[in-house]
Write a protein that holds these residues in place. Structure first.
Motif, short mmCIF file in Angstrom:
data_model
loop_
_atom_site.label_atom_id
_atom_site.label_comp_id
_atom_site.label_asym_id
_atom_site.label_seq_id
_atom_site.Cartn_x
_atom_site.Cartn_y
_atom_site.Cartn_z
N SER A 13 3.30 30.29 -79.52
CA SER A 13 3.96 28.40 -79.01
C SER A 13 3.57 27.81 -78.15
O SER A 13 3.23 28.47 -77.16
N GLY A 14 3.33 26.43 -79.18
CA GLY A 14 2.52 25.62 -77.50
C GLY A 14 1.72 25.75 -77.21
O GLY A 14 0.93 25.11 -76.46
N ARG A 15 0.59 26.70 -77.78
CA ARG A 15 -0.34 27.19 -77.03
C ARG A 15 -0.30 28.06 -75.87
O ARG A 15 -1.03 27.93 -75.49
N GLY A 16 0.23 29.16 -76.42
CA GLY A 16 0.59 29.79 -75.27
C GLY A 16 2.25 29.74 -73.97
O GLY A 16 2.32 30.67 -73.00
N ALA A 17 2.68 28.68 -74.49
CA ALA A 17 3.18 28.24 -73.27
C ALA A 17 4.51 29.26 -73.09
O ALA A 17 5.22 29.01 -72.77
N ALA A 18 4.96 29.24 -74.78
CA ALA A 18 6.17 30.67 -75.07
C ALA A 18 6.12 31.78 -73.97
O ALA A 18 7.18 32.12 -73.57
N ALA A 19 4.59 32.17 -74.64
CA ALA A 19 4.82 33.41 -73.90
C ALA A 19 4.40 33.26 -72.05
O ALA A 19 5.55 33.91 -70.97
N ARG A 20 3.99 31.95 -71.58
CA ARG A 20 4.07 31.85 -70.09
C ARG A 20 5.62 31.40 -69.52
O ARG A 20 5.56 32.34 -67.57
N ILE A 21 6.34 31.82 -70.35
CA ILE A 21 7.64 31.13 -69.56
C ILE A 21 8.66 32.18 -70.43
O ILE A 21 9.49 31.94 -69.63
N ALA A 22 7.96 33.28 -71.05
CA ALA A 22 9.56 34.26 -71.38
C ALA A 22 10.19 34.69 -70.74
O ALA A 22 11.45 34.81 -70.45
N ASP A 23 9.51 34.71 -69.84
CA ASP A 23 10.46 35.93 -68.91
C ASP A 23 11.38 35.50 -68.22
O ASP A 23 12.34 35.83 -67.13
N VAL A 88 15.20 26.94 -77.69
CA VAL A 88 14.56 26.79 -76.33
C VAL A 88 13.49 25.74 -76.53
O VAL A 88 12.25 26.89 -77.19
N PRO A 89 13.10 25.04 -76.88
CA PRO A 89 11.83 24.29 -77.32
C PRO A 89 9.94 24.74 -76.55
O PRO A 89 10.09 24.05 -75.68
N SER A 90 9.55 25.35 -77.70
CA SER A 90 7.68 25.44 -77.02
C SER A 90 6.62 25.43 -77.54
O SER A 90 5.73 25.70 -77.21
N GLY A 91 7.18 24.46 -78.87
CA GLY A 91 6.31 24.62 -79.49
C GLY A 91 5.37 23.09 -79.28
O GLY A 91 5.87 22.18 -78.37
N THR A 92 4.69 22.83 -80.72
CA THR A 92 4.51 20.69 -80.36
C THR A 92 5.46 19.67 -81.46
O THR A 92 5.14 18.65 -81.16
N GLY A 93 6.28 20.66 -82.10
CA GLY A 93 6.66 19.54 -83.03
C GLY A 93 8.23 19.47 -82.48
O GLY A 93 9.04 18.40 -82.59
N ASN A 94 8.67 20.52 -82.85
CA ASN A 94 10.49 20.69 -82.20
C ASN A 94 11.35 19.94 -82.69
O ASN A 94 12.00 19.68 -82.08
N ASP A 95 11.26 19.69 -84.07
CA ASP A 95 12.18 18.88 -84.92
C ASP A 95 13.21 19.14 -84.85
O ASP A 95 14.68 18.18 -84.50
N LEU A 96 14.11 20.72 -85.40
CA LEU A 96 14.94 20.41 -85.14
C LEU A 96 16.45 20.48 -83.71
O LEU A 96 17.13 20.24 -83.89
N ALA A 97 15.03 21.05 -82.99
CA ALA A 97 15.72 21.31 -81.57
C ALA A 97 16.42 19.41 -81.49
O ALA A 97 16.81 18.69 -80.82
N ARG A 98 15.56 18.81 -81.97
CA ARG A 98 15.73 17.33 -81.60
C ARG A 98 16.40 16.52 -82.30
O ARG A 98 17.63 15.81 -81.42
N ALA A 99 17.14 17.14 -83.01
CA ALA A 99 17.74 16.93 -84.34
C ALA A 99 19.40 17.34 -83.12
O ALA A 99 20.33 16.35 -83.35
#
Length: 298
Positions: A13-23, A88-99
Motif C-alpha cells: 500500500s502507498g508504494r511500500g509506505a505501509a511496510a516502512r511504518i508498520a513497526d 491508519v491510512p497509507s494508500g493513495t485514495g483513503n476515501d473511507l478514512a476521509r469520510a
C-alpha cells in the motif's frame, strides 16, 4: 479481560509506505491493548485467512494499515459483527478514512486510533451491500468513472495520479453513453447516461466528492447520475467534481434512496475502488452494519 487487537498490514500500500511504518504503528498501538497480532498480507486470500484465524482466537478490534483496497477487505470481515474497525491510512485514495474524519497522516491516525482504544470510543455506521453479499463503505460507481478506474488499473505506466489523468483522457475519447435504468422501488428513471454513483459516503477516487451530501449514518444512499452530454461538456464538467459543484449542472440528477437497482448493458461496476463485475446491481443501505473506532457523529 483486556482488548485483543490485530493490525492488518498490506506492505504494498502507498508504494511500500505501509511496510516502512508498520513497526512504528504497531509499537504505538501496543501501549493500548493487551495483545496485538500483526497480519501481513498482499493478497486477498492471505488477508482473509489471517483475519479468520484472528477472529477464531477472539478478536475485539481490527486495525488496517493500508489503502482503500485493504480497508474494503476489512469491511467484508467486520461487517455485521462486533469486531470494531480502525484505520491508519497509507494508500493513495483513503476515501473511507476521509469520510470518517481519520487524520491523513499515518502518525496522527495511529495516535487517534490509540486514543479511541484507550477511551473505548466507538460509533456505528451504515454500509452498502450488493445482492451477492459484498459490502462497501464508500461509493459504488458505474459507467464512465468505473471505466476510468478499470483502465487505470490495467495501465503499468505512469505511476501516481498521472495514470488516472491519462485514463480519463483515453475514456473521454472512447465515451459512449449507455441506456441506464435506475429503480429505487418508489421511483424509476430510464434514459441515456454517462455515469451513476451510489454513495454511502461522499468521496471516491482519492477525494472526489461525487455524492457531496452523503452521510454514513443516515440510513440512506445519496445517488448521483450524469446524463448524456457531449465529450466537450463532460470535459468541462469533470473539474467541478473536485468541488462538488457538479450537482448543480442541468445534466446531473441527484436523489436519496434506501435501495437502488442499476441496469445498463456492459457497464462495469466498482465499489471502494474494487471491481464488482458489471451491471445490473441491486444495492441496499444497511444501517449500523459496521462498528468503527472513534466518536459518534453529531
Amino acid at each position: 479481560m483486556g482488548i485483543r487487537a490485530a493490525l492488518a498490514v498490506h506492505p504494498d500500500s502507498g508504494r511500500g509506505a505501509a511496510a516502512r511504518i508498520a513497526d512504528a504503528v504497531a509499537a504505538r498501538l501496543r501501549t493500548e491493548v493487551d495483545r496485538l497480532d500483526l497480519l501481513a498480507a498482499n493478497t486477498v486470500e492471505q488477508s482473509r485467512a489471517l483475519m479468520t484465524d484472528s477472529r477464531a482466537a477472539g478478536l475485539d478490534v481490527l486495525i488496517v494499515l493500508g489503502g482503500d483496497g485493504a480497508v474494503h477487505q476489512a469491511v467484508q470481515f467486520c461487517a455485521g459483527t462486533d469486531v470494531a474497525l480502525g484505520i491508519v491510512p497509507s494508500g493513495t485514495g483513503n476515501d473511507l478514512a476521509r469520510a470518517l474524519g481519520v487524520p491523513a497522516s499515518p502518525d496522527a491516525a495511529a495516535d487517534a486510533v490509540a486514543g479511541a482504544l484507550r477511551s473505548g470510543s466507538r460509533r456505528r455506521i451504515d454500509l452498502g451491500r450488493t445482492g451477492d453479499g459484498t459490502w462497501f463503505g464508500t461509493v459504488l460507481c458505474s459507467g464512465f468513472d468505473a471505466a476510468v478506474n478499470a483502465r487505470a488499473n490495467r495501465m503499468r505506466w505512469p505511476e501516481g495520479p498521472r495514470r488516472y489523468d491519462l485514463a480519463v483522457v483515453a475514456e473521454l475519447a472512447a465515451l459512449r453513453p449507455g441506456r441506464l435504468t435506475l429503480d429505487t422501488g418508489s421511483e424509476r428513471w430510464h434514459g441515456e447516461a454517462i455515469l451513476a454513483a451510489v454513495g454511502n459516503t461522499g468521496w471516491y477516487g482519492g477525494g472526489i466528492p461525487i455524492c457531496p451530501s452523503a452521510s454514513p449514518d443516515d440510513g440512506v444512499f445519496d445517488v448521483t447520475v450524469v446524463g448524456k452530454v457531449p465529450r466537450r461538456t463532460l470535459a468541462r464538467l469533470l473539474p467541478s467534481l473536485r468541488s462538488g459543484k457538479h450537482v448543480h449542472h442541468p445534466a446531473v440528477r441527484t436523489l436519496r434512496a434506501r435501495s437502488v437497482e442499476l441496469s445498463c448493458d456492459g457497464w462495469p461496476a466498482y465499489a471502494d475502488g474494487e471491481s464488482l463485475g458489471t451491471l445490473p446491481k441491486r444495492v441496499t443501505c444497511v444501517p449500523g452494519a459496521l462498528t468503527v473506532l472513534g466518536q459518534a457523529s453529531g
